[in-house]
Write a protein that holds these residues in place. Structure first.
Motif, PDB file in Angstrom:
ATOM      1  N   MET A 144     -38.531  24.898   4.689  1.00  0.00           N
ATOM      2  CA  MET A 144     -37.219  25.077   5.309  1.00  0.00           C
ATOM      3  C   MET A 144     -37.203  26.275   6.251  1.00  0.00           C
ATOM      4  N   SER A 145     -37.953  27.319   5.927  1.00  0.00           N
ATOM      5  CA  SER A 145     -38.024  28.469   6.835  1.00  0.00           C
ATOM      6  C   SER A 145     -38.682  28.065   8.155  1.00  0.00           C
ATOM      7  N   TRP A 146     -39.745  27.277   8.085  1.00  0.00           N
ATOM      8  CA  TRP A 146     -40.389  26.798   9.308  1.00  0.00           C
ATOM      9  C   TRP A 146     -39.443  25.887  10.093  1.00  0.00           C
ATOM     10  N   HIS A 158     -37.130  27.648  23.678  1.00  0.00           N
ATOM     11  CA  HIS A 158     -38.569  27.925  23.574  1.00  0.00           C
ATOM     12  C   HIS A 158     -39.241  26.634  23.093  1.00  0.00           C
ATOM     13  N   ILE A 159     -39.554  25.746  24.015  1.00  0.00           N
ATOM     14  CA  ILE A 159     -39.968  24.390  23.642  1.00  0.00           C
ATOM     15  C   ILE A 159     -41.267  24.351  22.823  1.00  0.00           C
ATOM     16  N   PRO A 160     -42.366  24.947  23.295  1.00  0.00           N
ATOM     17  CA  PRO A 160     -43.613  24.847  22.510  1.00  0.00           C
ATOM     18  C   PRO A 160     -43.478  25.455  21.110  1.00  0.00           C
ATOM     19  N   GLU A 161     -42.772  26.593  21.026  1.00  0.00           N
ATOM     20  CA  GLU A 161     -42.603  27.251  19.723  1.00  0.00           C
ATOM     21  C   GLU A 161     -41.727  26.410  18.789  1.00  0.00           C
ATOM     22  N   ALA A 162     -40.712  25.754  19.364  1.00  0.00           N
ATOM     23  CA  ALA A 162     -39.844  24.889  18.561  1.00  0.00           C
ATOM     24  C   ALA A 162     -40.630  23.706  18.003  1.00  0.00           C
ATOM     25  N   ILE A 163     -41.469  23.107  18.842  1.00  0.00           N
ATOM     26  CA  ILE A 163     -42.299  21.982  18.400  1.00  0.00           C
ATOM     27  C   ILE A 163     -43.239  22.427  17.286  1.00  0.00           C
ATOM     28  N   GLU A 164     -43.837  23.595  17.457  1.00  0.00           N
ATOM     29  CA  GLU A 164     -44.787  24.091  16.457  1.00  0.00           C
ATOM     30  C   GLU A 164     -44.094  24.364  15.125  1.00  0.00           C
ATOM     31  N   ALA A 191     -36.540  15.531  24.671  1.00  0.00           N
ATOM     32  CA  ALA A 191     -37.221  14.873  25.789  1.00  0.00           C
ATOM     33  C   ALA A 191     -38.700  15.214  25.832  1.00  0.00           C
ATOM     34  N   ASP A 192     -39.103  16.154  25.015  1.00  0.00           N
ATOM     35  CA  ASP A 192     -40.497  16.602  25.032  1.00  0.00           C
ATOM     36  C   ASP A 192     -41.396  15.581  24.341  1.00  0.00           C
ATOM     37  N   ASN A 193     -42.549  15.361  24.931  1.00  0.00           N
ATOM     38  CA  ASN A 193     -43.487  14.387  24.368  1.00  0.00           C
ATOM     39  C   ASN A 193     -43.930  14.770  22.962  1.00  0.00           C
ATOM     40  N   GLY A 194     -44.058  16.067  22.731  1.00  0.00           N
ATOM     41  CA  GLY A 194     -44.468  16.521  21.407  1.00  0.00           C
ATOM     42  C   GLY A 194     -43.459  16.140  20.339  1.00  0.00           C
ATOM     43  N   TYR A 195     -42.179  16.259  20.663  1.00  0.00           N
ATOM     44  CA  TYR A 195     -41.129  15.893  19.706  1.00  0.00           C
ATOM     45  C   TYR A 195     -41.148  14.391  19.440  1.00  0.00           C
ATOM     46  N   ARG A 196     -41.242  13.615  20.505  1.00  0.00           N
ATOM     47  CA  ARG A 196     -41.250  12.155  20.331  1.00  0.00           C
ATOM     48  C   ARG A 196     -42.464  11.715  19.525  1.00  0.00           C
ATOM     49  N   ARG A 197     -43.576  12.376  19.761  1.00  0.00           N
ATOM     50  CA  ARG A 197     -44.796  12.031  19.024  1.00  0.00           C
ATOM     51  C   ARG A 197     -44.628  12.322  17.536  1.00  0.00           C
ATOM     52  N   ILE A 198     -44.027  13.470  17.232  1.00  0.00           N
ATOM     53  CA  ILE A 198     -43.810  13.837  15.835  1.00  0.00           C
ATOM     54  C   ILE A 198     -42.907  12.826  15.146  1.00  0.00           C
TER      55      ILE A 198
END
Length: 220
Positions: A144-146, A158-164, A191-198
């Motif tokens: 939950m913290s992550w 902060h898109i990359p950090e949010a995805i991570e 809209a980020d590909n990383g989010y859709r992939r997850i």
């Protein structure tokens, strides 16, 4: 007359067997006022938790406060008191409870995460992020913290950090994927590909296969 023998200066009857007292099994002390010094505190704490579950927040606060009058350093009561006050929108009271936890143990991850939620409610996402990073530093396996870290990064764009952060939270607990699908805090990364992939590929397939434990999702 009974003959006696002398043994180390003590007279002891000869021919009479010593009486051996049978050993009775020791009973484990029951959780009562007499055997448990924290009985009253624990009873009030449990009452408060039950009242929270019934959404009787004001009564729950009184129970936790009564428990803390008995034991001002009871961390669980402080955490629950803060959480109850938070849900009553008493943010200052909640922060006061969490600060007291950190006076006892500055590394307490739950208190850091909950402090972050207070700053989140106040839309102070930078401060919320600082708190949740301290929570993760103390307990890096708390999903939950992550998840919250991912939310705060998303709100700060902060898109990359949010995805991570979201990715790590799902690796720990796949149920966080379901939350993320409907969570408006991730609006900035949808809209980020990383989010859709997850969400659409790895996580949904993992849920279909019944994965739910740390390490079962493989990111390639």
């Amino acid at each position: 007359m009974i003959l006696k023998k002398i043994l180390r200066g003590k007279a002891e009857p000869v021919g009479e067997p010593k009486k051996v007292q049978s050993e009775m099994p020791e009973e484990k002390p029951k959780d009562t006022k007499l055997s448990d010094p924290n009985y009253s505190r624990n009873k009030l704490y449990k009452k408060g938790v039950s009242l929270m579950a019934d959404e009787k927040m004001e009564e729950a606060v009184r129970s936790f406060e009564d428990a803390l009058r008995i034991d001002p350093g009871h961390v669980d009561s402080l955490l629950k008191l803060g959480y109850t006050r938070f849900h009553m929108t008493d943010l200052a009271g909640a922060m006061d409870a969490y600060n007291k936890v950190h006076e006892i143990d500055v590394t307490n991850a739950d208190a850091w995460n909950l402090k972050g939620l207070i700053y989140y409610r106040q839309k102070n996402y930078e401060k919320a992020l600082e708190c949740v990073e301290k929570a993760i530093e103390s307990n890096p396996t708390d999903g939950m913290s992550w998840y919250n870290k991912g939310c705060y990064h998303s709100l700060l764009n902060h898109i990359p950090e949010a995805i991570e952060g979201l990715k790590r939270s799902i690796e720990i607990d796949v149920k966080n994927a379901k939350k993320a699908v409907r969570d408006k805090d991730f609006e900035n990364i949808r809209a980020d590909n990383g989010y859709r992939r997850i969400v659409e590929v790895v996580v949904l397939e993992s849920i279909r296969q019944g994965y739910h434990k740390v390490g079962q999702i493989v990111w390639t």
